[in-house]
Scaffold this motif. Structure first.
Motif, short mmCIF file in Angstrom:
data_model
loop_
_atom_site.label_atom_id
_atom_site.label_comp_id
_atom_site.label_asym_id
_atom_site.label_seq_id
_atom_site.Cartn_x
_atom_site.Cartn_y
_atom_site.Cartn_z
N LYS A 38 0.69 -1.30 0.06
CA LYS A 38 -0.21 -0.15 -0.11
C LYS A 38 0.94 0.92 0.05
O LYS A 38 0.61 2.49 -0.78
N VAL A 91 2.18 1.80 -3.57
CA VAL A 91 0.88 2.50 -4.14
C VAL A 91 0.81 3.95 -3.91
O VAL A 91 0.88 4.56 -4.87
N HIS A 149 0.56 -2.14 -7.48
CA HIS A 149 -1.06 -2.50 -7.64
C HIS A 149 -1.36 -4.14 -7.84
O HIS A 149 -2.37 -4.81 -7.29
N LEU A 162 -0.05 -6.28 -4.71
CA LEU A 162 -1.18 -6.03 -3.65
C LEU A 162 -2.16 -6.70 -3.90
O LEU A 162 -2.73 -7.33 -3.09
N GLY A 163 -2.74 -6.82 -5.28
CA GLY A 163 -3.88 -7.68 -5.40
C GLY A 163 -3.89 -9.11 -5.28
O GLY A 163 -4.68 -10.02 -4.80
N TYR A 169 -3.70 -10.04 -1.62
CA TYR A 169 -5.18 -10.11 -1.25
C TYR A 169 -5.88 -11.39 -1.82
O TYR A 169 -6.51 -11.98 -0.82
N ALA A 205 -7.47 -3.45 -6.66
CA ALA A 205 -6.24 -3.49 -6.95
C ALA A 205 -5.63 -3.99 -8.37
O ALA A 205 -5.05 -3.20 -9.10
N ARG A 221 -7.05 -1.78 -11.17
CA ARG A 221 -6.20 -0.91 -11.56
C ARG A 221 -4.90 -0.97 -12.36
O ARG A 221 -4.21 -0.28 -13.13
#
Length: 405
Positions: free
Chosen positions: A171, A174, A184, A187-188, A191, A203, A206
């Motif tokens: 984060k 980002v 992004h 991070l995605g 998750y 994320a 994007r």
């Protein structure tokens, strides 16, 4: 994290019920347990998967190209296809020639060889040289996740400390550089493995917006849609990913999974056939293709692929159970029963195998043994509604048998 790893079975989310069993003889429970569905996998981010890698959906892998979809010819899966190059490992170096970027290049080189510890060290050194470089943060977290051998399955590590520590750092990356797609993307992906599909979707959308021609971003976005049940969106993104990386078997396999979930079985078979041709040594892909053929009610064509999966990964219970299911559909109860029992020796918690074993025994008239198998299934998962259904059918059969005629 290695995208070669399976992003998860998604069995509950995909609700890929096993193919409908052929009508059983009279007086036998008719409900068959679902096959283990092929799961989508994140696209390759590392050249080598973690040790013991079940790096992809139900595993099955194998030998290679089989008969063309629709040919109807049950050939043995040949093993002569040449594997195609997978997507290259990710890079974060920008090519600026600065001292920090040279460290990033060093990290990329180590990551490409699977030396994740060395990669993490180099990326962290780059971060020390330039604390506001999002690329160094992304590289360090990606390498740390790979080094820890974190599960790559969807929801496979919901409380993993490495992932939980990575999220705030990603984060931060980002925030430092909102237009940097890899931040992004990573991070995605984190998750997804934590099981947070909604957060992952934002994320990854994007990431795909910033890098529309990045096959990995499209693939991960497709997996997020698949996890959320957005089948049309999943097929669109995974098809685009497969177009962008036509030589990557994982992309083709992920597309096959989405197509199968969307009920487009013939298209799914073609996608899995492409994956098997691209990666002829992958047992999981043989299982995937065999499972799709079972979904098309073609057990004769499915059996060679499922046999290849078992031969290449004899310790995987689900492969044996799926092979047993194929023989069950063909009416060979003796062979099916033997394979279900073999699967259960490998994994006595495999509920679908217990249910299908019970079905086979009931069809053979061995009602007491069938009940014992159903009880084992209930012990493995007391909440499984299939168990209640087959037990009720068995009760009805026994009552009819005891009633005066």
């Amino acid at each position: 994290m290695s995208s070669n790893g399976s992003i998860g079975r998604l069995a509950a989310l995909l609700a890929l019920a096993g193919c409908a069993a052929a009508p059983p003889p009279a007086e036998a429970p008719a409900r068959s347990a679902p096959l283990d569905p092929p799961p989508p996998a994140l696209a390759p981010a590392a050249p080598v998967a973690p040790a013991g890698s079940a790096a992809a959906p139900p595993a099955g892998s194998g030998a290679a190209a089989g008969p063309l979809a629709g040919s109807g010819v049950p050939l043995d899966a040949p093993s002569t296809s040449e594997p195609a190059a997978a997507s290259p490992p990710p890079r974060v170096a920008r090519g600026t020639g600065t001292a920090a970027d040279r460290k990033l290049e060093e990290g990329d080189a180590a990551y490409a060889t699977g030396d994740f510890a060395a990669a993490e060290k180099a990326y962290r050194a780059a971060a020390q040289l330039d604390r506001r470089d999002a690329a160094a943060i992304v590289g360090a977290q990606r390498a740390a996740i790979a080094r820890a051998g974190v599960s790559a399955e969807f929801g496979g590590a919901p409380n993993d400390r490495t992932l939980l520590a990575a999220v705030p750092e990603l984060k931060r990356a980002v925030k430092l550089e909102p237009g940097y797609a890899p931040a992004h993307l990573e991070l995605g992906r984190a998750y997804l493995v934590l099981g947070r599909a909604e957060a992952a979707l934002g994320a990854l959308a994007r990431a795909a917006e910033l890098a529309p021609s990045d096959a990995e971003a499209r693939s991960a976005l497709g997996v997020a849609h698949l996890a959320l049940g957005n089948l049309q969106d999943a097929v669109r993104e995974l098809a685009r990913s497969a177009e962008l990386a036509p030589g990557d078997a994982e992309r083709q396999a992920n597309l096959g999974t989405a197509l199968l979930a969307a009920g487009k079985t013939a298209d799914a078979i073609r996608a899995y056939e492409r994956a098997a041709r691209l990666s002829p040594a992958d047992a999981r892909l043989q299982n995937d293709l065999g499972t799709a053929l079972l979904a098309a009610n073609d057990p004769a064509r499915a059996i060679p692929y499922l046999e290849a999966a078992v031969a290449r990964d004899p310790s995987r219970a689900t492969y044996r159970s799926n092979l047993g299911y194929a023989h069950h559909l063909r009416g060979d109860l003796q062979k099916a029963t033997a394979l279900y029992r073999e699967a259960l020796k490998l994994d006595d918690k495999l509920g679908s195998a217990w249910i299908n074993l019970g079905n086979a025994l009931a069809q053979a008239g061995q009602l007491r043994d069938a009940r014992e198998a159903y009880e084992k299934a209930r012990a493995a998962d007391p909440t499984d509604p299939r168990v209640k259904a087959v037990m009720e059918e068995l009760d009805a059969i026994e009552r009819r048998g005891a009633a005066p005629r």
